[in-house]
Design an enzyme around this catalytic site. Structure first.
Site, short mmCIF file in Angstrom:
data_model
loop_
_atom_site.label_atom_id
_atom_site.label_comp_id
_atom_site.label_asym_id
_atom_site.label_seq_id
_atom_site.Cartn_x
_atom_site.Cartn_y
_atom_site.Cartn_z
N SER A 85 0.82 -1.21 0.00
CA SER A 85 0.00 0.00 0.00
C SER A 85 0.86 1.26 0.00
O SER A 85 0.35 2.36 0.14
CB SER A 85 -0.93 0.00 1.23
OG SER A 85 -0.17 -0.15 2.40
N THR A 187 -1.60 3.76 4.72
CA THR A 187 -0.63 4.81 4.42
C THR A 187 0.33 4.84 5.57
O THR A 187 -0.08 4.63 6.71
CB THR A 187 -1.38 6.16 4.36
OG1 THR A 187 -2.21 6.15 3.22
CG2 THR A 187 -0.45 7.35 4.32
N THR A 205 1.98 7.05 0.35
CA THR A 205 1.02 5.98 0.07
C THR A 205 0.92 5.70 -1.43
O THR A 205 1.28 6.56 -2.25
CB THR A 205 -0.38 6.40 0.58
OG1 THR A 205 -1.27 5.29 0.51
CG2 THR A 205 -0.97 7.54 -0.22
N ARG A 215 -6.89 9.79 -9.39
CA ARG A 215 -7.48 10.06 -8.07
C ARG A 215 -6.38 10.45 -7.06
O ARG A 215 -5.33 9.83 -7.00
CB ARG A 215 -8.23 8.81 -7.57
CG ARG A 215 -8.84 8.96 -6.18
CD ARG A 215 -7.94 8.39 -5.09
NE ARG A 215 -8.60 8.37 -3.78
CZ ARG A 215 -7.97 8.11 -2.64
NH1 ARG A 215 -6.68 7.85 -2.64
NH2 ARG A 215 -8.62 8.11 -1.50
N THR A 238 -4.82 8.30 8.18
CA THR A 238 -4.87 7.17 7.28
C THR A 238 -6.34 6.78 7.11
O THR A 238 -7.19 7.19 7.87
CB THR A 238 -4.03 5.99 7.81
OG1 THR A 238 -4.07 4.92 6.85
CG2 THR A 238 -4.54 5.48 9.14
N GLY A 239 -6.59 5.99 6.09
CA GLY A 239 -7.97 5.56 5.84
C GLY A 239 -8.54 6.23 4.61
O GLY A 239 -7.79 6.72 3.76
N1 ASP Z 1 -5.49 7.80 3.02
C1 ASP Z 1 -5.06 7.01 1.89
C2 ASP Z 1 -5.78 7.50 0.67
O1 ASP Z 1 -6.94 7.85 0.76
C3 ASP Z 1 -5.27 5.55 2.04
C4 ASP Z 1 -5.11 4.99 3.42
O2 ASP Z 1 -4.45 5.53 4.28
O3 ASP Z 1 -5.66 3.93 3.73
O4 ASP Z 1 -5.21 7.45 -0.39
#
Ligand code: ASP
Length: 331
Positions: A85, A187, A205, A215, A238-239
């Protein structure tokens, strides 16, 4: 290593006592007046934060700068082909192309950000070069790639067989449906406070797996995926990036700490904003994960997330561990 909420509180209290947090006082502007500070310290998101922190610690323990520590730290998962990731081996977008997002911020408010970077694994170092060697703060796509080559970064194929296989399997159904905590996102966000008392942060990330081409999530956006204010503290996220951007998440966490909230309280309040906007838009909270981590000027840290499954890693003189973040959604 899993740690439950009770253990988290216990550990935090013990750490707090060990370094004398109880002696800390804040003046009317909530600025620390005590000199008792837990430094150096580094915290970062998810399990891969443990190894990343270890690299950052090598710099911090020798009196090195926070900005150098966070860059060195997040380069570990960026270079790790098994971490899918971030960086090399990251999962591609829906067209099969790995594109990276990253940003970095130092104690002076210098910032650098790169979005939709292809074929260069250390996006964080490209972000730092943008910060230090250009008059700009953000470069995207082809322009960022050309700049990276001009700085001596090497072209590399980032799509490795495992991720390519997953992408081909995904193509069968061709549905964009990120699953909270199930490894198709994540991330590394890292925050450090160095021996001199300066804060810096880095975030990198490959974004959401099988995203639309072009995107961009929260991670390379200063104020959303990362924010540092050397007077107050730092935060990273994150997320599901779309939800973090919606509330200008990391900046919000820092502003909440400025108002006097402890790091965990500030992260929780920011998560509650995510919750509120999800509810207002009739969206199902179970479909998303958002997690914040924060570090203040005293070296106090905390985290909070939407639902269970998010953890963060800490390394300081007293602590080296992975902690489960407290969460909102109890089901
Ligand atoms: N925040 C990251 C994104 O939206 C992904 C992640 O941290 O899970 O690209």
């Amino acid at each position: 290593m899993k740690t439950n909420r009770k253990e988290f509180i216990k550990t935090s209290l013990l750490a707090g006592t060990a370094i004398g947090f109880n002696a800390c006082k804040f003046d009317s502007k909530t600025r620390p007046t005590s000199i008792v500070t837990n430094k150096p310290i580094v915290i970062s998101t998810w399990r891969f934060g443990l190894q990343a922190n270890a690299a950052a610690w090598e710099i911090l323990k020798n009196g090195g700068k926070a900005i150098d520590a966070v860059e060195a730290g997040v380069k570990v998962p960026e270079a790790d082909a098994n971490e899918r990731s971030v960086g090399l081996g990251g999962r591609p977008d829906r067209d099969g192309i790995v594109s990276l997002d990253a940003c970095i911020m130092d104690e002076l408010g210098n910032i650098g950000s790169v979005v939709c970077l292809e074929n260069i694994k250390h996006a964080i170092s490209v972000a730092r070069a943008i910060m230090e060697k250009t008059p700009h703060v953000m470069l995207a796509g082809q322009g960022a790639y050309q700049f990276a080559l001009s700085q001596g970064f090497q072209k590399e194929n980032l799509l490795l067989p495992e991720s390519e296989k997953e992408w081909k399997e995904w193509l069968v159904h061709n549905q964009y449906k990120p699953i909270a905590n199930i490894e198709n996102h994540d991330t590394i966000g890292m925050l450090a406070l160095d021996e001199s008392g300066n804060l810096s942060g880095a975030c990198t990330t490959s974004g959401m797996a099988f995203k639309m081409r072009g995107r961009v999530g929260d991670s390379p956006i200063i104020g959303a995926g990362l924010y540092v204010d050397n007077e107050i503290g730092a935060a990273t996220a994150t997320g599901h990036g779309e939800e973090v951007i919606r509330i200008a998440g990391s900046s919000l966490v820092v502003e909440l700490m400025r108002q006097g909230l402890k790091p965990e309280e500030a992260c929780k309040e920011a998560v509650m904003r995510v919750v509120k906007l999800m509810e207002r838009r009739n969206k199902n909270l179970k479909d998303i994960q958002v997690g914040f981590i924060a570090l203040n000027k005293l070296g106090e840290h905390g985290a909070y997330c939407v639902q269970s499954g998010f953890n963060f890693a800490i390394q300081s003189k007293e602590q080296k561990e992975l902690i489960d973040a407290p969460f909102y959604l109890k089901v």
